[in-house]
Design an enzyme around this catalytic site. Structure first.
Site, mmCIF file in Angstrom:
data_model
loop_
_atom_site.group_PDB
_atom_site.id
_atom_site.type_symbol
_atom_site.label_atom_id
_atom_site.label_comp_id
_atom_site.label_asym_id
_atom_site.label_seq_id
_atom_site.Cartn_x
_atom_site.Cartn_y
_atom_site.Cartn_z
ATOM 1 N N LYS A 1 0.854 -1.186 0.000
ATOM 2 C CA LYS A 1 0.000 0.000 0.000
ATOM 3 C C LYS A 1 0.885 1.228 0.000
ATOM 4 O O LYS A 1 1.976 1.206 0.568
ATOM 5 C CB LYS A 1 -0.950 -0.089 1.206
ATOM 6 N N LEU B 1 4.632 8.912 0.404
ATOM 7 C CA LEU B 1 4.685 8.243 -0.894
ATOM 8 C C LEU B 1 6.084 7.700 -1.192
ATOM 9 O O LEU B 1 7.077 8.274 -0.749
ATOM 10 C CB LEU B 1 4.312 9.242 -2.000
ATOM 11 N N ASN B 2 6.123 6.610 -1.968
ATOM 12 C CA ASN B 2 7.388 6.024 -2.455
ATOM 13 C C ASN B 2 8.342 5.643 -1.330
ATOM 14 O O ASN B 2 9.554 5.653 -1.515
ATOM 15 C CB ASN B 2 8.088 6.976 -3.437
ATOM 16 N N ARG B 3 7.770 5.317 -0.197
ATOM 17 C CA ARG B 3 8.568 4.876 0.972
ATOM 18 C C ARG B 3 9.530 5.957 1.484
ATOM 19 O O ARG B 3 10.440 5.655 2.250
ATOM 20 C CB ARG B 3 9.375 3.595 0.661
ATOM 21 N N LEU B 4 9.319 7.212 1.065
ATOM 22 C CA LEU B 4 10.154 8.306 1.599
ATOM 23 C C LEU B 4 9.440 8.908 2.807
ATOM 24 O O LEU B 4 8.957 10.051 2.786
ATOM 25 C CB LEU B 4 10.429 9.356 0.512
#
Ligand SMILES: Cc1cc2nc3c(=O)[nH]c(=O)nc-3n(C[C@H](O)[C@H](O)[C@H](O)COP(=O)(O)O)c2cc1C
Length: 215
Positions: free
Chosen positions: A8, A191-194
């Protein structure tokens, strides 16, 4: 089950570290209030926390407990002092607690020293619990092996009769613990694991430093 499909994105707006008070317990109180107020269903129990303790050989155990108070210096929960966790805490009075509030994409981690609360705090909390839970605490020699469920239920009915019409006394081996963290981390999924990670670390003079960590 294809674990690759279990994925997710955390589409939250993040948070500005400057919005967090300089005191981590005040910051925690703010995030806990936000989690409780926005909790989509009480089933999610925003006060549930994973509690890790370890023995002196370094073997670690983790289980859920319920947060029952936030103080100026830490957090409280209640349990059986003779349980496995109670024995680990007696041998090594250090603990870690982690909260997860998926509806906000947030996690909070705390690490530090742990000790028993005073008896008055335990008395007050114990007597605020439903009568059935008070009896349950007295029945259960938590974490020790028992013969059967029937044994528990028989003891429950014996104690119900014994204390009928009377106050149930706080068992000697039951009460609160207070975790006083020296490290508190606030994690906000992005978002984007950042993701955003802000950690408060306490130094030997008991003052706090706030830092941003790589996700
Ligand atoms: C959501 C949840 C909340 C729990 N809250 C508590 C709690 O506040 N106190 C407690 O003693 N056990 C609580 N338990 C049970 C513990 O996870 C654990 O089974 C029990 O304390 C025995 O752990 P131990 O053998 O490591 O001492 C809870 C379990 C769940 C799933």
């Amino acid at each position: 089950m294809d674990f690759k499909e279990l994925r997710k994105e955390y589409e939250t707006a993040g948070f500005d570290p400057a919005d967090l008070p300089d005191d981590p317990l005040q910051s925690f109180q703010q995030w806990f209030n936000a989690a409780s107020e926005s909790c989509p269903d009480p089933l999610f129990e925003p006060n549930a926390m994973a509690l890790a303790t370890s023995n002196t050989q370094g073997a670690v155990s983790c289980r859920w407990v319920l947060l029952k108070g936030i103080t100026e210096t830490g957090i409280k929960f209640f349990t059986n002092y003779d349980s496995d966790k109670g024995q680990q805490i007696a041998a090594n009075p250090q603990a870690a607690a982690t909260f997860h509030w998926p509806w906000l994409g947030r996690q909070v981690r705390m690490e530090g020293a742990i000790g028993k609360t005073d008896r008055t705090t335990s008395e007050e909390y114990f007597h605020s619990r439903p009568r059935g839970s008070q009896i349950g605490a007295m029945v259960s020699r938590q974490s020790s092996e028992i013969e059967s469920r029937e044994q528990l239920e028989q003891m429950q009915s014996e104690l119900e009769s014994k204390f009928e019409g009377q106050e149930i006394p706080l068992p000697e081996n039951w009460g609160g613990y207070h975790i006083v963290p020296t490290r508190v981390e606030f994690w906000q999924g992005r978002l984007n694991r950042l993701h955003d990670r802000i950690v408060f670390v306490q130094d030997d003079q008991a003052s706090w430093t706030k830092k941003r960590l790589a996700p």
